[in-house]
Design a protein around this motif. Structure first.
Motif, mmCIF file in Angstrom:
data_model
loop_
_atom_site.group_PDB
_atom_site.id
_atom_site.type_symbol
_atom_site.label_atom_id
_atom_site.label_comp_id
_atom_site.label_asym_id
_atom_site.label_seq_id
_atom_site.Cartn_x
_atom_site.Cartn_y
_atom_site.Cartn_z
ATOM 1 N N GLN A 177 0.823 -1.203 0.000
ATOM 2 C CA GLN A 177 0.000 0.000 0.000
ATOM 3 C C GLN A 177 0.861 1.258 0.000
ATOM 4 O O GLN A 177 0.520 2.257 -0.649
ATOM 5 C CB GLN A 177 -0.936 0.005 1.216
ATOM 6 C CG GLN A 177 -1.855 1.223 1.269
ATOM 7 C CD GLN A 177 -2.796 1.193 2.467
ATOM 8 O OE1 GLN A 177 -2.769 0.262 3.269
ATOM 9 N NE2 GLN A 177 -3.636 2.212 2.597
ATOM 10 N N GLU A 181 0.631 4.461 -2.583
ATOM 11 C CA GLU A 181 0.305 5.819 -2.125
ATOM 12 C C GLU A 181 1.395 6.812 -2.499
ATOM 13 O O GLU A 181 1.106 7.969 -2.815
ATOM 14 C CB GLU A 181 0.049 5.811 -0.616
ATOM 15 C CG GLU A 181 -1.241 5.082 -0.240
ATOM 16 C CD GLU A 181 -1.474 5.036 1.260
ATOM 17 O OE1 GLU A 181 -0.527 5.349 2.022
ATOM 18 O OE2 GLU A 181 -2.600 4.668 1.672
ATOM 19 N N LYS A 185 0.644 10.010 -4.913
ATOM 20 C CA LYS A 185 0.984 11.350 -4.424
ATOM 21 C C LYS A 185 1.849 12.088 -5.446
ATOM 22 O O LYS A 185 1.613 13.269 -5.754
ATOM 23 C CB LYS A 185 1.707 11.256 -3.084
ATOM 24 C CG LYS A 185 2.095 12.601 -2.465
ATOM 25 C CD LYS A 185 2.710 12.390 -1.085
ATOM 26 C CE LYS A 185 3.053 13.721 -0.421
ATOM 27 N NZ LYS A 185 4.174 14.410 -1.109
#
Length: 442
Positions: A177, A181, A185
């Motif tokens: 994960q 992320e 971003k």
């Protein structure tokens, strides 16, 4: 019409019944063709004979009896041999909720022009990011691939409504994960410099099928929709119906002249707005006014027709109308331009030569044109513009054009059809650039 007015006035098309056109874009071997193959396979969008042919393919890149889903879109022999996508492959499929047309576009930089072709009519773009290729920096940042930035820039220039960031091959990082992320971003930070707004990110594995049609067990931390659920839910806005009338004339239709009731109609496709019997129009570029007498179709006459329909318009007045002219709303006509400022993507291996003349194709009109200046070239990495004295293959630049005959045009952001054009080499007849009108002086 400003952006806020557009947002308030544009009608929404029912997502459960409308057609969605989308493209896949990314770098080489990001899994674009495999993703589309997975969509077709898991949604039952392929025939048994297609599946059998793919299973027997000699160039498949999978082990054992596993089907190489990428071969469902890579139809050229050269594509199968090299394991890359060269041309744009269009595929149609449907779910109980929606119909789709997919354009699988190449990842190689040299085929960026093919991506521009596929993107020109798309409502959404799936930008694939291969987790095994991005560079995860020690400071927590991520270095995105240049093709990810290039394709996102083109999506922005072409005003594609929805951007889906598909973080692919999550199985190669054990469905981490944190990695996902960090990539999302970094992409959102880059997208902000472009001005992209409607962005949705999804972690998936096209090869194993996680989060494409079926939800992946190993991605339990992700609570959003699968890719197909997202595509089924995207709302397609049809701004063309609310825009002023633009009707480029393709053909003047007449009887043979021996009949007492001589017929003269103007055939074409309504690119924006709507037209009704009795409407006041203006013929551009001549400026002559006219009134709609009849709207003729193959199935009979209509009182009203709107964007997307191909019709024949009959006028009350005898005015000079030819192929390439535009019938526009008298209240909101197009701007007549002889000097144009536009963003272009250079599509030719031959660089731009400011000394040469080109043909400019705008709607149904073709006229001689000359590039008078290269205002600036766009650096895909930094999104900064800088001076340039030449354009080469895949460059994106702002240029100034001078045209021999005036164009009835609009800014691309307002009306795509009358804001887009192509440049054609007058010697080779090859398309050398695709352009979007930005600023213009009449």
């Amino acid at each position: 019409m400003n952006a806020m007015t557009n947002e308030l006035n544009r009608p929404q098309q029912d997502a459960s019944s409308g057609l969605l056109r989308f493209i896949t874009a990314g770098s080489v071997d990001d899994g674009k063709s495999t993703l589309i193959g997975r969509l077709l396979f898991d949604s039952k969008g392929i025939f048994a004979d297609q599946l059998a042919a793919v299973s027997r393919a000699k160039h498949k890149r999978t082990v054992g009896d596993t089907i190489d889903l990428s071969l469902l879109t890579d139809g050229l022999e050269a594509e199968r041999e090299q394991g890359i996508t060269i041309d744009v492959a269009y595929r149609y499929f449907a779910t109980p909720k929606r119909k789709f047309i997919i354009a699988d576009t190449p990842g190689h930089e040299q085929y960026t022009r093919n991506m521009v072709t596929g993107a020109s009519t798309a409502d959404a773009v799936i930008i694939l990011v291969d987790v095994s290729k991005v560079k995860l920096r020690e400071d927590g940042g991520v270095d995105l691939l240049i093709q990810t930035k290039r394709h996102s820039t083109i999506a922005h220039l072409l005003q594609i409504e929805h951007v889906v960031v598909a973080v692919n091959k999550m199985d190669l990082v054990d469905y981490d994960q944190e990695v996902y992320e960090r990539i999302v971003k970094a992409y959102r930070e880059f997208a902000q410099t472009l001005g992209l707004k409607d962005i949705t990110a999804i972690p998936l594995s096209a090869l194993s099928g996680d989060n494409v049609v079926e939800r992946g067990d190993k991605l339990g931390w992700y609570e959003g929709p699968t890719l197909i659920e997202l595509l089924e839910s995207l709302t397609v806005y049809d701004e063309a119906h609310n825009a002023p009338l633009r009707f480029p004339v393709q053909l003047v239709a007449r009887h043979n002249g021996h009949e007492a009731n001589d017929f003269r109609g103007y055939m074409g496709r309504i690119e924006s707005g709507k037209v009704s019997v009795g409407d006041q129009l203006v013929v551009q570029p001549s400026g002559h006014g006219a009134t709609v007498k009849e709207i003729v179709t193959f199935d009979g006459s209509l009182p009203t027709a709107s964007a997307g329909q191909s019709v024949t318009i009959v006028l009350n007045e005898y005015v000079d109308v030819s192929r390439g002219d535009v019938l526009s709303s008298a209240a909101q006509p197009a701007t007549l331009l002889k000097q144009v400022s536009a963003d272009v993507c250079w599509l030719s291996e031959e660089p731009l030569d400011l000394r040469r003349k080109y043909w400019l194709k705008h709607g149904t009109k073709q006229t001689a044109a000359k590039v008078t200046k290269i205002d600036s070239i766009l650096d895909i990495n930094t999104q900064q513009r800088h001076d340039a004295d030449a354009l080469k293959l895949n460059d994106v630049a702002r240029i100034a054009l001078s045209v021999q005959q005036p164009l009835a045009a609009d800014a691309y952001d307002d009306i795509r059809a009358t804001g887009a054009f192509i440049l054609i080499d007058e010697v080779t007849h090859q398309t050398v650039a695709a352009g979007m009108i930005r600023l213009a002086a009449a």
